[in-house]
Design an enzyme around this catalytic site. Structure first.
Site, PDB file in Angstrom:
ATOM      1  N   HIS B 108       0.815  -1.221   0.000  1.00  0.00           N
ATOM      2  CA  HIS B 108       0.000   0.000   0.000  1.00  0.00           C
ATOM      3  C   HIS B 108       0.851   1.275   0.000  1.00  0.00           C
ATOM      4  O   HIS B 108       0.311   2.372  -0.063  1.00  0.00           O
ATOM      5  CB  HIS B 108      -0.942   0.016   1.211  1.00  0.00           C
ATOM      6  CG  HIS B 108      -1.972  -1.079   1.182  1.00  0.00           C
ATOM      7  ND1 HIS B 108      -2.848  -1.247   0.129  1.00  0.00           N
ATOM      8  CD2 HIS B 108      -2.246  -2.084   2.055  1.00  0.00           C
ATOM      9  CE1 HIS B 108      -3.628  -2.305   0.355  1.00  0.00           C
ATOM     10  NE2 HIS B 108      -3.268  -2.838   1.521  1.00  0.00           N
ATOM     11  N   ASP B 147      -2.852 -10.533  -2.879  1.00  0.00           N
ATOM     12  CA  ASP B 147      -3.417 -10.115  -1.595  1.00  0.00           C
ATOM     13  C   ASP B 147      -4.893  -9.780  -1.808  1.00  0.00           C
ATOM     14  O   ASP B 147      -5.306  -9.383  -2.893  1.00  0.00           O
ATOM     15  CB  ASP B 147      -2.654  -8.874  -1.131  1.00  0.00           C
ATOM     16  CG  ASP B 147      -2.946  -8.482   0.301  1.00  0.00           C
ATOM     17  OD1 ASP B 147      -2.107  -8.770   1.170  1.00  0.00           O
ATOM     18  OD2 ASP B 147      -4.014  -7.870   0.560  1.00  0.00           O
ATOM     19  N   HIS B 149      -6.462  -7.339  -0.570  1.00  0.00           N
ATOM     20  CA  HIS B 149      -6.623  -5.888  -0.718  1.00  0.00           C
ATOM     21  C   HIS B 149      -5.954  -5.443  -2.013  1.00  0.00           C
ATOM     22  O   HIS B 149      -4.901  -5.966  -2.378  1.00  0.00           O
ATOM     23  CB  HIS B 149      -5.986  -5.158   0.465  1.00  0.00           C
ATOM     24  CG  HIS B 149      -6.542  -5.569   1.786  1.00  0.00           C
ATOM     25  ND1 HIS B 149      -5.960  -6.556   2.540  1.00  0.00           N
ATOM     26  CD2 HIS B 149      -7.629  -5.149   2.474  1.00  0.00           C
ATOM     27  CE1 HIS B 149      -6.664  -6.735   3.659  1.00  0.00           C
ATOM     28  NE2 HIS B 149      -7.691  -5.891   3.639  1.00  0.00           N
ATOM     29  N   ASP B 236      -4.626 -13.091   2.638  1.00  0.00           N
ATOM     30  CA  ASP B 236      -5.891 -12.758   3.278  1.00  0.00           C
ATOM     31  C   ASP B 236      -7.109 -13.032   2.398  1.00  0.00           C
ATOM     32  O   ASP B 236      -8.218 -12.673   2.752  1.00  0.00           O
ATOM     33  CB  ASP B 236      -5.883 -11.311   3.787  1.00  0.00           C
ATOM     34  CG  ASP B 236      -5.046 -10.401   2.929  1.00  0.00           C
ATOM     35  OD1 ASP B 236      -4.721 -10.791   1.794  1.00  0.00           O
ATOM     36  OD2 ASP B 236      -4.716  -9.287   3.377  1.00  0.00           O
TER      37      ASP B 236
END
Lengths: 562, 448
Positions: B108, B147, B149, B236
């Site tokens: 991120h 991931d 996200h 995740d």
């Protein structure tokens, strides 16, 4: 006054013994080792030593033997079944340990929770099969049995009740460390050798009791510490590789300084290098490698190089070659072929043996290469020193590059600053001074270095490591060695409580093993604390505490004069 | 036999805060599982030692405001350093592939760093990519972000870079942090189509993800022909993750890596620390090392538990077709942009830093170079937690820039210095590997 100490180290070729008393080596002996009669060799040495001191004056006898090492290395151990409870994870094909391996149901996770129970019927059927194939030794290992030993215990109980004549050994009794394959291998080797070791222990105990009824009888372990003969009966694997450990402890006993040092044992065909960090020997980080398998046996990190005093010097295609093979002793000691020792003998005018013979043998090589003799000797010495120096540096790097799991460890990166090169072994006086000069540090040689190994055994103190894992969320603790486990109170449990628990466990194990006198020497060597958070709440804490009596010397040992 | 390199750096002495998902405990059970399995002892696996990334490594990617030391924790420097250790091991052919199981994560973190975003200070994969380019001359790379996200940081860093293919599949941004990663996000005007987003509906299963792998990710990789494939390996998507809502399993992750065959995998997120991480990390190592993983599963795994709905199947199918077509049409779009003949292409946006509640305002101008990917000027303003308001100017000259863009970029940096516009003026000149900071008030320039 019973202050005399005896150390005997059985080596591959020779067995050494010393009688140590009042700060000096009273007597030392050396005999060829009879591999087929280790007991005979040991008693020969012992009787020789006891001729120099009354048996009742001997306080302790320490033996370092190759019995278990040889059994395992030569594959002469008896057929042993390995029962594994691996749960899910690596494929069963990953466990290439025993030709008689059985995979059973039973799965425990990292918190010690049972995921799948063992199947009693399957257990009975397996035991029946093992029995039917004539096997009498069983090793049982379950993944995460160090966090919950109930499955292993249940299997053991079943096996012992159905087949009382079998030797049954469980992995959590041997080690409580993580690494299931190493635990399984160590347990397997233990089950394989325990009967032979006990036979040997019975014989030695009887023989020694007959000679010196009141003296303590200890066995040297791979970690450079001793254990009582009685305690060794359950853990024969700890006695492997005690020879290099004896040598390293011997060097330490002779130098007695808490330095960063290299101990180099230059023998005939090989040189064994070990590191001392602030006076503490460096351990093999992954455990002893026995017969191709890593184990949970703590042993010193020893790097063996195929280069020694008897390494042959010769030429191929007009190029100088040194070793790795040995073609007999050095020319100065009656050998046919010039060796590394001959080169150092001439160059440094050491006057070893028949120096003329060194001269003659190396002159032939020099003529072949069309170089002057003295420059040939310098190149040989230079090459030998360079190879040893390189191997030493590789060992430093190995230590410096151990994996690190904390930010602190990465920021404070280890660096090995060498203070001293300590030489032992027959060729050490020839080679070590020049090697130390090359590494720009002083060297240390002791007149007793030829019997350093036996001396190391004589004066080493017992060692013991206890590791405790506390899970306050589950209100349990478990520990090694040997199935330490119990309940803890969840409320307000702190690091200091975990430390106290580890200390109490160590005291208990010391008492069980007849080492109560040494419990106060223990120090905590590793500590971990984790908060278990679920959601945003603290559910408990996990602690891992390691406490040990590290390698050292018994209290009455105050050093040896050089 | 060449092995799989593994670096395991759990940062057991570092947390964002005691109860934060990014805390000491995160990789504890993974440690227990990996060590108990003894996988590091296996002949196909080699364990490596961590190191610190240098300020130069970080400066190749980021503009840290005001500087690296005050912005980046030591833990992040080690984490990025671990990725570099794996890059070295791979490029020096010590290993056949490599997996960095490290924390803290990085995907991120964007080009300009005012603080921590989504648990990330700096972008581990991006730092590694620029290191690979600088040290080993690697040109074309692909990053597949697995991931849950959206890898918005990695996307932003390579948005204008046509030589880095960035593919991210993730839970739909309308239902999860960071709220981006939609289909139409395809890259900057001169790098259109080398950013591919695959937003998935919550509850998507192994089946759905493997459909995407087989029919979109692998075909695109085959056509792009990267020299190196990197898996930005978040864990995740797992059915037990507490911060997301997908239905992926450890088996699914292992198969994914068997298909993708990443040269280097770098752990990103994943916060189901007991039920997922120990098993997923095992699965990835086993897949990468070629060890049979059919016996691997989570304790509560039930193969009949997750079934893909026909509705989601249809959605994924259309999504895959759409994105494959968009990727194949990318060159025409870039051509069109170039032919517009604009001098600069400008855009403005706000960036939210969730960890520290910061709001950055940013303006970016890309030179629409007729021959290369162009240099960029970024103006950024943000009030930090300290209360201080920073306004900075950054010049970024990518390694693939033409000489004209290099000299124009350097001129721009000099003129900004002269004008003293902004508190700090940064230069990131990858062509000459030269990184500078000019502090306007003091009139001082520091060279990294």
């Amino acid at each position: 006054m019973n202050d005399a100490l005896i150390g005997i180290d059985v080596g591959g070729t020779y067995t050494d013994g010393v009688l140590f008393s009042d700060g000096s080596v009273v007597h030392s002996v050396k005999h060829r080792t009879d591999e087929d009669d280790l007991e005979g060799t040991l008693l020969l040495i012992l009787d020789d030593l006891l001729a120099h001191r009354r048996a009742k004056d001997v306080r302790r006898i320490v033996l370092s033997t190759t019995l278990v090492t040889n059994l395992l290395a030569t594959g002469r151990g008896e057929r042993t079944a390995l029962i594994l409870l691996p749960g899910k994870g690596l494929p069963n094909s990953a466990y290439d340990i025993s030709p008689d391996t059985y995979f059973l149901k039973g799965w425990i996770d990292f918190r010690g929770r049972q995921i799948e129970a063992p199947d009693p019927k399957e257990i009975e059927d397996t035991l029946k099969k093992i029995h039917a194939s004539g096997i009498e030794r069983i090793a049982i290992a379950g993944k995460f049995s160090n966090r919950n030993d109930s499955h292993e215990k249940m299997l053991k109980k079943t096996a012992e009740s159905l087949y009382p004549h079998m030797d049954v050994c469980t992995s959590n009794e041997i080690s409580g460390r993580l690494n299931f394959p190493r635990r399984a291998v160590t347990c397997y080797y233990t089950a394989m050798t325990v009967r032979d070791w006990n036979r040997f222990a019975d014989d030695m105990e009887a023989a020694i009791r007959a000679r010196a009824p009141h003296c303590e009888l200890h066995i040297l372990k791979a970690d450079g510490g001793t254990t009582t003969l009685a305690a060794s009966r359950k853990r024969p694997c700890e006695t492997v590789f005690s020879g290099p450990a004896a040598s390293t402890m011997g060097t330490l006993a002779l130098s007695r300084e808490e330095l960063n040092a290299v101990s180099i044992d230059i023998g005939g065909t090989t040189s064994d290098i070990s590191l001392l960090i602030e006076g503490q020997p460096l351990y093999a980080s992954r455990g002893a490698l026995i017969a191709g398998h890593l184990t949970h046996v703590s042993s010193f990190a020893v790097s063996s190089i195929p280069l020694g005093g008897d390494s042959a010097v010769y030429t191929t295609d007009g190029k100088l070659e040194i070793g790795p093979m040995r073609l007999g002793p050095a020319a100065c000691f009656g050998g046919e072929v010039p060796t590394v020792t001959d080169a150092f003998n001439i160059m440094n005018a050491l006057g070893l043996g028949n120096a003329q013979a060194s001269h003659a043998a190396l002159s032939r090589v020099a003529q072949g290469l069309q170089v002057p003799l003295d420059s040939l000797c310098r190149s040989i010495a230079g090459e030998v020193v360079e190879r040893l120096a390189q191997s030493i540096k590789d060992m430093f790097r190995l230590w410096e590059d151990e994996p690190a799991y904390k930010v602190w460890e990465v920021v404070h990166k280890r660096e090995f600053h060498l203070h001293q090169v300590i030489g032992i072994g027959a060729a050490a006086p020839a080679v070590v001074p020049m090697l130390a000069e090359r590494m720009k540090v002083p060297h240390f040689l002791h007149r007793l270095s030829p019997v350093a190994n036996a001396l190391g055994a004589a004066v080493a103190r017992p060692t013991l490591a206890v590791e405790v894992h506390v899970d306050t969320g589950r209100e349990t603790y478990s520990g090694s060695p040997g199935g330490l486990s119990g309940k803890v109170d969840k409320r307000n449990y702190q690091l200091k409580d975990a430390r106290e628990l580890a200390q109490a466990c160590l005291k208990q194990v010391c008492a069980d093993r007849g080492l109560a006198d040494y419990a106060d020497d223990a120090q905590i060597y590793s500590e971990e604390q984790f908060n278990v958070i679920r959601g945003w709440e603290q559910e408990g804490k996990l602690f891992d505490i390691g406490i040990q009596i590290s390698p050292g010397f018994i209290r009455e040992f105050k050093g040896v004069e050089n | 036999m060449k092995t799989t390199g593994v670096i395991f750096f759990p940062a057991f002495d570092w947390a964002i805060s005691p109860t934060h998902p990014e805390r000491e405990e995160r990789l504890l059970y993974t440690r227990d599982q990996l060590f108990e399995e003894g996988i590091m002892d296996m002949p196909g696996v080699t364990e490596y030692h961590p190191r610190l990334a240098t300020e130069k490594d970080v400066s190749r990617v980021h503009f840290c405001v005001p500087d690296i030391e005050s912005r980046v924790t030591t833990a992040h420097m080690v984490s990025a350093g671990c990725a570099l250790v794996m890059a070295d091991a791979f490029m020096n052919k010590e290993v056949r592939n490599a997996f960095a199981i490290i924390r803290p994560p990085g995907h991120h973190a964007m080009t300009v760093v005012h603080g921590n975003r989504g648990f990330c200070d700096i972008n581990n994969e991006a730092v590694m990519v620029e290191y690979l380019r600088r040290t080993y001359g690697v040109k074309r790379l692909a990053i597949v972000d697995t991931d849950v996200h959206h890898g918005d940081g990695t996307q932003e860093i390579f948005w204008h870079d046509p030589d880095v293919l960035f593919i991210s599949f993730h839970q739909d941004g309308r239902t999860l942090y960071p709220g981006s990663g939609f289909v139409e996000e395809m890259g900057g005007p001169l790098a259109y189509g080398t950013t591919i987003n695959i937003p998935m509906a919550p509850k998507t299963t192994d089946e759905g993800i493997h459909y995407i792998m087989d029919n979109l990710v692998m075909p695109i990789l085959d056509e792009f022909k990267p020299e190196i494939v990197i898996n930005s390996a978040g864990q995740d998507n797992h059915y037990s993750d507490p911060l997301a809502n997908m239905s992926f399993t450890a088996q699914g992750y292992a198969v994914l890596n068997q298909k993708l065959k990443p040269d280097i995998a770098v752990l990103e997120g994943g916060y189901s620390i007991e039920t997922a991480l120990p098993y997923v990390n095992m699965g990835i190592i086993m897949a990468m090392a070629g060890i049979d993983f059919s016996n691997l599963q989570e304790p509560d795994y039930d193969p009949s538990r997750f079934k893909e709905s026909s509705r989601n199947r249809a959605y994924i199918k259309s999504l895959v077709e759409h994105q494959l077509a968009a990727f194949r049409g990318r060159e025409a779009v870039v051509d069109k942009h170039r032919k517009e003949g604009r001098e600069f292409w400008g855009s403005s946006r706000s960036i939210f830093y969730d960890t520290e509640y910061l709001q950055e305002e940013q303006r970016l101008d890309l030179r629409m170079c007729p021959t290369c990917c162009g240099f960029r000027r970024i103006s950024s303003g943000c009030a930090h937690r300290s209360g201080r308001n920073y306004s900075v100017e950054c010049i970024a000259i990518p390694a693939a820039c033409c000489p004209d863009c290099v000299s124009r970029g350097l001129e721009e940096y000099s003129s900004l210095k002269k004008k003293k516009s902004g508190d700090h003026i940064y230069l990131q000149d990858r062509v000459n590997d030269d990184y500078r900071t000019f502090e306007s008030k003091a009139g001082e320039e520091t060279v990294v």
